[in-house]
Scaffold this active site. Structure first.
Site, mmCIF file in Angstrom:
data_model
loop_
_atom_site.group_PDB
_atom_site.id
_atom_site.type_symbol
_atom_site.label_atom_id
_atom_site.label_comp_id
_atom_site.label_asym_id
_atom_site.label_seq_id
_atom_site.Cartn_x
_atom_site.Cartn_y
_atom_site.Cartn_z
ATOM 1 N N GLY A 183 0.819 -1.198 0.000
ATOM 2 C CA GLY A 183 0.000 0.000 0.000
ATOM 3 C C GLY A 183 0.852 1.247 0.000
ATOM 4 O O GLY A 183 2.031 1.210 -0.368
ATOM 5 N N CYS A 184 0.286 2.362 0.432
ATOM 6 C CA CYS A 184 1.010 3.631 0.442
ATOM 7 C C CYS A 184 2.287 3.522 1.277
ATOM 8 O O CYS A 184 2.256 3.093 2.432
ATOM 9 C CB CYS A 184 0.107 4.723 1.015
ATOM 10 S SG CYS A 184 0.914 6.334 1.165
#
Length: 278
Positions: free
Chosen positions: A104-105
């Site tokens: 993810g981020c």
């Protein structure tokens, strides 16, 4: 004063030439350059530039390098402090190893590893794609095939690769291959990038163990891929959790809440499975 002005002008010239700078941002920078060359006071033009960038800055919608420049001219130079990438480019010591994870981020992937003993560096970047020197704009636009990832350099005398794999499972959702939590898109897909046969064996065994544990009702879809070129992200993204504490705190809280609920459901599921077997 003149020295500071020249430093800022050099920054502006570099941003104009930077391919990651958006066209509209470049237009504002070029306008300042031309005005100063025509004799307009630099201080007045810098104030005009700050005012033009401000609406996008307050919405966190400037490109990373322009954001760093904006912080510099608005009295927040600590937010634009250059991150030292020396460890990324330096050769590893015999007792050092590197791990590359995408989950993810990358803003939320740094602190959990950075806080562990034996970690020499955690670098945000892009990998797994087909374009050299990808920019944040290109990656989030899903034009290059890259994912946001972190490169972890660690001391094998203190922490082992298997320990990092275990932490990776704890802070990601291995059942979601379309992103992570609120981060949607293929550039947010979870991947373990292995650098050698030993890492692949450890990661594969750990993934099989997780799948057999009954912790998740859905399949484990995190993939294990051979490591490719790792491109460090722009300075703005490095150690985001230190430079943007309030924003990071909000993002991390949402992530933790999601994982806490998921882990609670896992415990209940396994408890019910054991209860039925009695």
């Amino acid at each position: 004063m003149m020295e500071k002005q020249q430093v800022l002008l050099n920054d502006i010239y570099n941003l104009i030439l930077n391919p990651a700078t958006r066209d509209w941002e470049r237009q504002q920078l070029v306008a300042l350059k031309k005005a100063v060359e025509a004799g307009t006071a630099f201080k007045a033009e810098l104030a005009r530039l700050e005012a033009s960038l401000r609406p996008l800055a307050v919405r966190d919608n400037l490109t990373p390098d322009v954001t760093d420049f904006y912080h510099k001219i608005t009295g927040e130079p600590e937010l634009a402090e250059p991150f030292d990438l020396t460890r990324h480019y330096a050769a590893d010591q015999p007792y050092e190893e590197r791990a590359i994870f995408a989950g993810g981020c990358f803003w939320c992937m740094v602190e959990p590893f950075d806080a562990r003993p034996g970690i020499s560096a955690v670098i945000s970047g892009y990998t797994g794609g087909h374009t050299d020197k990808p920019t944040y704009e290109q990656v989030i636009g899903q034009h290059t095939g890259h994912v946001e990832a972190v490169e972890i350099i660690f001391d094998t005398r203190v922490v082992h690769y298997a320990d990092l794999i275990e932490l990776f499972w704890q802070i990601t959702d291995p059942t979601d291959d379309q992103g992570q939590m609120n981060d949607r898109g293929t550039h947010y897909r979870p991947v373990i990038f292995v650098r050698n046969a030993q890492q692949r064996a450890i990661a594969t065994a750990s993934k099989q163990e997780l799948a057999a544990s009954g912790k998740y009702s859905r399949p484990i879809v995190t993939v294990i891929e051979s490591a490719q070129k790792f491109w460090p992200a722009e300075n703005f993204h490095q150690e985001f959790y230190k430079k943007n504490r309030q924003r990071y705190k909000r993002l991390e809280q949402t992530r933790r809440q999601f994982l806490a609920v998921q882990h609670l459901r896992s415990k209940l599921r396994r408890y019910l499975q054991r209860f039925k077997q009695k």
